[in-house]
Design a protein around this motif. Structure first.
Motif, mmCIF file in Angstrom:
data_model
loop_
_atom_site.group_PDB
_atom_site.id
_atom_site.type_symbol
_atom_site.label_atom_id
_atom_site.label_comp_id
_atom_site.label_asym_id
_atom_site.label_seq_id
_atom_site.Cartn_x
_atom_site.Cartn_y
_atom_site.Cartn_z
ATOM 1 N N ALA A 195 0.846 -1.056 -0.114
ATOM 2 C CA ALA A 195 0.129 -0.103 -0.044
ATOM 3 C C ALA A 195 0.939 1.315 -0.101
ATOM 4 O O ALA A 195 0.615 2.284 -0.835
ATOM 5 C CB ALA A 195 -0.972 0.150 1.170
ATOM 6 N N VAL A 196 2.102 1.300 0.670
ATOM 7 C CA VAL A 196 2.983 2.389 0.961
ATOM 8 C C VAL A 196 3.582 2.689 -0.373
ATOM 9 O O VAL A 196 3.865 3.631 -0.767
ATOM 10 C CB VAL A 196 3.632 2.318 1.839
ATOM 11 C CG1 VAL A 196 5.090 3.463 1.865
ATOM 12 C CG2 VAL A 196 3.047 2.403 3.372
ATOM 13 N N ARG A 197 3.828 1.360 -1.174
ATOM 14 C CA ARG A 197 4.822 1.737 -2.204
ATOM 15 C C ARG A 197 3.814 2.217 -3.554
ATOM 16 O O ARG A 197 4.195 3.186 -4.366
ATOM 17 C CB ARG A 197 5.170 0.373 -2.672
ATOM 18 C CG ARG A 197 6.674 0.169 -2.038
ATOM 19 C CD ARG A 197 7.458 -1.078 -2.427
ATOM 20 N NE ARG A 197 6.607 -2.419 -1.910
ATOM 21 C CZ ARG A 197 6.232 -3.253 -2.834
ATOM 22 N NH1 ARG A 197 6.149 -2.878 -4.435
ATOM 23 N NH2 ARG A 197 5.619 -4.256 -2.637
ATOM 24 N N VAL A 198 2.694 1.852 -3.481
ATOM 25 C CA VAL A 198 1.641 2.161 -4.601
ATOM 26 C C VAL A 198 1.175 3.756 -4.260
ATOM 27 O O VAL A 198 1.079 4.688 -5.048
ATOM 28 C CB VAL A 198 0.227 1.401 -4.482
ATOM 29 C CG1 VAL A 198 -0.729 2.082 -5.136
ATOM 30 C CG2 VAL A 198 0.712 0.078 -4.917
ATOM 31 N N LEU A 199 1.044 4.166 -3.032
ATOM 32 C CA LEU A 199 0.662 5.626 -2.734
ATOM 33 C C LEU A 199 1.760 6.650 -2.772
ATOM 34 O O LEU A 199 1.791 7.632 -3.070
ATOM 35 C CB LEU A 199 0.148 5.617 -1.085
ATOM 36 C CG LEU A 199 -0.198 6.863 -0.732
ATOM 37 C CD1 LEU A 199 -1.623 7.152 -1.513
ATOM 38 C CD2 LEU A 199 -0.784 6.790 0.715
ATOM 39 N N GLY A 200 3.297 6.030 -2.604
ATOM 40 C CA GLY A 200 4.315 6.770 -3.050
ATOM 41 C C GLY A 200 4.615 7.875 -1.611
ATOM 42 O O GLY A 200 4.300 7.578 -0.630
ATOM 43 N N ALA A 201 5.066 9.107 -2.177
ATOM 44 C CA ALA A 201 5.198 9.889 -1.161
ATOM 45 C C ALA A 201 3.862 10.317 -0.459
ATOM 46 O O ALA A 201 4.013 10.840 0.864
ATOM 47 C CB ALA A 201 6.017 11.379 -1.885
ATOM 48 N N ASP A 202 2.939 10.286 -0.963
ATOM 49 C CA ASP A 202 1.490 10.541 -0.234
ATOM 50 C C ASP A 202 1.415 9.777 1.040
ATOM 51 O O ASP A 202 0.498 10.081 1.925
ATOM 52 C CB ASP A 202 0.244 10.611 -0.882
ATOM 53 C CG ASP A 202 0.401 11.545 -1.961
ATOM 54 O OD1 ASP A 202 1.086 12.490 -1.810
ATOM 55 O OD2 ASP A 202 -0.347 11.399 -3.123
#
Length: 408
Positions: free
Chosen positions: A334-341
């Motif tokens: 989930a964090v990698r898909v969302l990126g900096a957000d």
């Protein structure tokens, strides 16, 4: 595996759900509770206790209601379903309380147990040390009995969850170094406000500080606060450890964030990824989603046994081992898909920022038994593999320390 409630369980679930929905605003949500102070959390637990929903399986004389493990599991599921924050005194209820019930004096039970259930007192578990993590029996914190019968304690504990919030703790010490390491241990209840007790929070990479190191410098503990016999601390500690495994082993609820929440999150942001990354993200999500459902259904197997009045087998250790790995995979995706957000985006159930969740989950591979310890348990007790060789078998703890110092 039985996925359906019995008529009695269905009636209980309806009662629990009705109460929680009527008091939902008072009980709060994970989203609104992220920065709440501990007095709010204490009040929430007291409300649930007064309604009969805390310590359900505990005997009536200990402050519980003499209910079944399945009744408690239903409460846990309904709390998770509505996103109500977890109880502030989970360690006290799941680990410390059962130990006091099994090994404490009548006076200790009367003084401590009911207050523990209502969160009038918060408890912690003082076991791990810098040189005794996975090998708990190698601990070095010493308790020496004085002429007056009281004990003087010196040493250090580490990774103690909630020590900075706690009023009391259960403390495992070494009282006899001249016997094999599993024998010369003794357990005590310690007042965390006693002179000589120093608590220092450990800052985690998630930004939180739920773990602590605790120092004991000539801390005096009355013999009346001993749990079990002198030198019988390992047997007492096994009560704590078995309770911990069961409380963290899963019962149909998820560690970390549920797979459905991650799936929705990933789906919302897939279109922003390049086509080749979209394909990889879908594959990763599919694998992690299936693994998460497998962990959840392993928990249901445990609940099915409890519902039939049977004692659960290795499902607790296996479920905890699998669930921690899967939770980390889901949060990482989930964090990698969302990126900096991910630094500012909050999970849909309000359990925290995605980045905080990802950074905090590795600790679950340590809490409640490290992954390596759980693999040993499954290997030896389920698969029947040979036990690991022990170089310190049959020697006293003092001799094992001396041998360790002479190692090149």
């Amino acid at each position: 595996m039985d996925f359906d409630d019995t008529p009695q369980e269905a009636a209980w679930r309806s009662e629990v759900r009705s109460f929680l929905e009527r008091h939902r605003e008072e009980l709060g949500s994970r989203r609104s509770d992220r920065n709440a102070d501990r007095e709010v959390a204490r009040a929430r637990q007291a409300t649930l206790y007064d309604a009969g929903f805390v310590g359900v399986t505990w005997p009536v004389e200990a402050g519980g209601r003499g209910g079944t493990p399945m009744q408690q599991a239903i409460i846990d599921q309904e709390l998770a379903r509505l996103g109500i924050p977890p109880l502030v005194n989970l360690i006290g209820i799941g680990m410390c309380g059962p130990t006091v019930m099994a090994h404490g004096s009548d006076d200790q039970k009367q003084r401590y147990l009911r207050r523990l259930l209502r969160a009038d007192d918060i408890w912690c578990q003082l076991f791990s040390e810098p040189a005794a993590g996975s090998d708990l029996a190698a601990l070095r914190t010493r308790a020496v009995r004085g002429a007056d019968g009281d004990w003087r304690v010196n040493g250090q504990k580490v990774w103690t969850t909630g020590a900075h919030l706690s009023d009391y703790g259960i403390l495992l010490t070494r009282t006899d170094p001249d016997v094999p390491k599993h024998r010369g241990l003794t357990m005590f209840v310690v007042d965390m406000k006693t002179p000589g007790v120093t608590v220092r929070p450990l800052r985690q990479m998630s930004g939180g500080a739920e773990f602590n190191e605790v120092f004991f410098d000539d801390v005096v503990i009355p013999d009346a606060e001993r749990l079990g016999d002198v030198g019988d601390g390992w047997r007492v500690a096994l009560t704590t450890l078995m309770s911990e495994r069961l409380s963290l082993g899963g019962g149909g609820t998820d560690i970390g964030i549920g797979p459905e929440a991650v799936a929705r999150h990933v789906a919302d942001h897939l279109d922003a990824l390049p086509p080749d990354r979209q394909v990889l993200a879908r594959q990763e999500l599919g694998r992690a989603y299936v693994a998460a459902l497998g962990s959840r259904y392993t928990g249901y197997r445990q609940l099915s046994k409890l519902s039939r009045g049977e004692f659960p087998g290795p499902e607790a250790s296996a479920g905890k081992l699998a669930s921690t790995r899967t939770a980390r995979d889901l949060a990482d995706l989930a964090v990698r898909v969302l990126g900096a957000d991910a630094r500012v985006a909050t999970t849909r159930d309000g359990s925290g920022l995605w980045q905080e969740l990802q950074a905090g989950l590795p600790g679950m591979a340590i809490a409640g038994g490290t992954d390596q310890v759980l693999r040993n348990i499954i290997g030896e007790r389920v698969l029947g593999l040979p036990a690991e060789p022990r170089a310190d078998k049959g020697v006293t703890f003092r001799e094992s320390l001396a041998a360790e110092r002479t190692k090149p």
